[in-house]
Design a protein around this motif. Sequence first.
Motif, PDB file in Angstrom:
ATOM      1  N   GLU A 144      18.850   2.595  -9.169  1.00  0.00           N
ATOM      2  CA  GLU A 144      19.660   1.475  -8.697  1.00  0.00           C
ATOM      3  C   GLU A 144      19.000   0.168  -9.112  1.00  0.00           C
ATOM      4  N   PRO A 145      19.762  -0.932  -9.183  1.00  0.00           N
ATOM      5  CA  PRO A 145      19.182  -2.229  -9.551  1.00  0.00           C
ATOM      6  C   PRO A 145      18.423  -2.846  -8.384  1.00  0.00           C
ATOM      7  N   PHE A 146      17.662  -3.897  -8.687  1.00  0.00           N
ATOM      8  CA  PHE A 146      16.966  -4.629  -7.627  1.00  0.00           C
ATOM      9  C   PHE A 146      17.994  -5.213  -6.664  1.00  0.00           C
ATOM     10  N   PRO A 147      17.746  -5.155  -5.373  1.00  0.00           N
ATOM     11  CA  PRO A 147      18.686  -5.727  -4.402  1.00  0.00           C
ATOM     12  C   PRO A 147      18.840  -7.234  -4.604  1.00  0.00           C
ATOM     13  N   GLU A 169      11.289   2.223  -1.639  1.00  0.00           N
ATOM     14  CA  GLU A 169      12.317   1.239  -1.299  1.00  0.00           C
ATOM     15  C   GLU A 169      11.946  -0.121  -1.900  1.00  0.00           C
ATOM     16  N   PHE A 170      12.883  -0.723  -2.646  1.00  0.00           N
ATOM     17  CA  PHE A 170      12.618  -2.012  -3.285  1.00  0.00           C
ATOM     18  C   PHE A 170      12.285  -3.104  -2.263  1.00  0.00           C
ATOM     19  N   ASP A 171      13.043  -3.153  -1.197  1.00  0.00           N
ATOM     20  CA  ASP A 171      12.883  -4.205  -0.198  1.00  0.00           C
ATOM     21  C   ASP A 171      11.736  -3.843   0.739  1.00  0.00           C
ATOM     22  N   PRO A 172      10.618  -4.564   0.698  1.00  0.00           N
ATOM     23  CA  PRO A 172       9.472  -4.186   1.539  1.00  0.00           C
ATOM     24  C   PRO A 172       9.764  -4.271   3.029  1.00  0.00           C
ATOM     25  N   ASP A 211       0.831  -1.208   0.000  1.00  0.00           N
ATOM     26  CA  ASP A 211       0.000   0.000   0.000  1.00  0.00           C
ATOM     27  C   ASP A 211       0.865   1.258   0.000  1.00  0.00           C
ATOM     28  N   VAL A 212       1.974   1.205   0.720  1.00  0.00           N
ATOM     29  CA  VAL A 212       2.862   2.367   0.804  1.00  0.00           C
ATOM     30  C   VAL A 212       3.475   2.659  -0.568  1.00  0.00           C
ATOM     31  N   TRP A 213       3.886   1.614  -1.291  1.00  0.00           N
ATOM     32  CA  TRP A 213       4.411   1.804  -2.648  1.00  0.00           C
ATOM     33  C   TRP A 213       3.352   2.451  -3.540  1.00  0.00           C
ATOM     34  N   MET A 234       9.730  -3.566 -14.618  1.00  0.00           N
ATOM     35  CA  MET A 234      10.925  -3.711 -13.779  1.00  0.00           C
ATOM     36  C   MET A 234      12.048  -2.777 -14.235  1.00  0.00           C
ATOM     37  N   ALA A 235      12.200  -2.605 -15.556  1.00  0.00           N
ATOM     38  CA  ALA A 235      13.211  -1.681 -16.068  1.00  0.00           C
ATOM     39  C   ALA A 235      12.903  -0.250 -15.649  1.00  0.00           C
TER      40      ALA A 235
END
Length: 732
Positions: A562-565, A699-702, A526-528, A553-554
């Motif tokens: 930055e790329p996906f962690p 942030e990619f990492d939830p 939801d935050v995203w 994703m691109a």
Amino acid sequence: MRSFMSSHIGRKRNRNTSSDYNNNNNNNTDVEHIKSTTQLESLVQGMLAKQDSILNENLSDRLMYDQQPFIDNENLQQPVDENENDTSNAAEEDDDDVIFVKEQPVYLASPTVPGGDPTENNDGHYISTTSKKFKKQRTISLPQLPHARLLYQSGDHKELRGQNNDELLHLTGSSSRTLDGNRALSLRVVHSTSPDDVMSTERFYSSVSPTESAVVSGGSSDSSSSNSVKGNGLGIEGATASGASLNGGSNPHKRTLHRLSAPKLAARLVGKKPKTKKRENFKTDKDGHYIYRQEDVFGGGRFVVKGLLGQGTFGKVLKCTDSGDFIMDNNPFKLDTNLVAVKVIRAIDRYREAAKTELRVLQAIRENDIPGQYQCLMLQECFEYRNHVCIVTDLLGRSVYDFMCSNGVARLPGSHVQAMAKQLIRSVCFLHDLGIIHTDLKPENVVLCDEGYVERDLPPSLVRSLSARRRDASGGKRKILTNPEIKVIDFGSAVFHKEYHPPVISTRHYRAPEIVLGLGWSFPCDVWSIACVLVELVTGESLYPTHENLEHMAMMQRVNGEPFPPKIVGKMFYKASHNLGNAPADLNATVVKHFDKKTFALQWPEKNKRGDYLTKDRSIRRVMDNCDRLDLLISNKIKADYGDWLSIDWNLSPERNWALIKSRILSERRTTGTTAGDLNKETFLFWYWFIDLCRKMFEFDPTKRITAKEALDHKWFNLGILDEGITSFGEL
């Protein structure tokens, strides 16, 4: 800031005590001096307390809303040098060193204070009728909204509002919980009626509130089952609430209700002939959809269709008149016809089950927010009609998305973005505390409480550049809302945290990366989505205009810079190889194969073994042209308002960013001899911290993403901006 303000007031106090001393040549001089000093110190403390209250809480007291602070338009936009010496010429300091908080609403004229000191009013606020340059100033724009719309206090619920590492792999929720919850929900069935029998006794009786029902039936208004969702006049009965309460007992009123239809009973009590309604002509197609026709009658003759508000795979949302009958003090009466929204669900089992989950979500919202202060859609009642689940809610205004589409300039003023952001995040905080994840936040599901707006003329060149559709819809004008208050709607996809989680949720443009990667999702999704909505409000365009996983994703990587962690890509590979949890059916075909299994890097644009590009040129252009790193993207969009001098780099501190902007402004002034735009440090900081908030929400990492509650406490909400959204507030 406290010492700065104290020094200014201290100088004023010295002038006053000096005057007292010269006018009192007697033995009580010291006493008078002490008394005057004590009073002024008390005044200083009161002013400082009020100042702290405003700056720390973003909100002044109700009694302060109607004050009219002076705003110096001539010097408002001049850059302010934080390092400027505050101990220069003493005479100038007396005029300039004024701490000033621009409260709202904004008045562009200097107020007069009859019979008072021209530099200080009775509340201890400094005003002036002469031009001043404010060295220290801060705008707080949020008080234009009601106090309740700005504050949030967590409830007693202790549900998770973040996500842990284990949930990335294993969070699927309990489908049995969902099924059990839906089984406990028993819908009241409303039957079609003939002109002679307009409304069944069951529909009439169950439309009253529990208290009113008890008056007629002689029973208690309290619900006897903890699992029942009966008890607030919503027309929903739990598994333990059956028609038995209507069929037995010795109450004469109860037996009479069974022998007479509701309209006939009402007519007998008031001595009037019962009113005959139109025959119901509600029809369903072979796919279970209601066939929309204006003026259709359904729901026991109670609802008349007046318009189509929306439709989708779930069914249709209708604008209807509601002519419901109610009973009070043993006397039935008819309310004035009012407009409501009725969501008619498809007559197919899986959609009916989903509708029951939505009803339980709406019920939880209503039970925990009776006044509706958290600005979520409120349920009125629900029933089953010809195998369709019908959900009756308040009829609200048009969506933010529709307003943007009908505007000559789709972008909203920064003050309105901030006001809507605070309300939206606040509503999501409330939902997350109830253990509810909305999963489908987007501008279409955020509606305006007040559709009033003022129009501003646009330059002819800009009008000519508009598409024909936008030009016709907007009339070539920019529309600015007079009130940015909103509500969150559409809980058809909402889920309870501990219940079943579908593998794919959210509309594509607002879908979080953990969903695309087939990982477990929770509250952070939801935050995203909120961040995507806020950027769209600022830019007027969707941040991720795509319908393909690889492109999406691109674009994410370009926006985040930055790329996906490797952490979450590695978990994706592990989950896919071990068939853990529920995953999208096309995960391997559209996502997994595009990552390098050794480096965990996204392979985009896609190439074959010979190095030839497999990704089409138009796809590459779509990613490269529509996306950029977020700070650069926002800077480029708002340059239209503040000039080319505004450029924000999130890798630099606010001070360093502002120093570079000032140097560009000074260079422009030297070369062109013109004043460089309407940009000041206050405006720059507003946008700098907006980007900072969005970065944390993207942030990619939830498991590391900022929570809704943390977002509500972000520094950005301590800042404000003076723009057309503020000056248009309340204007018509």
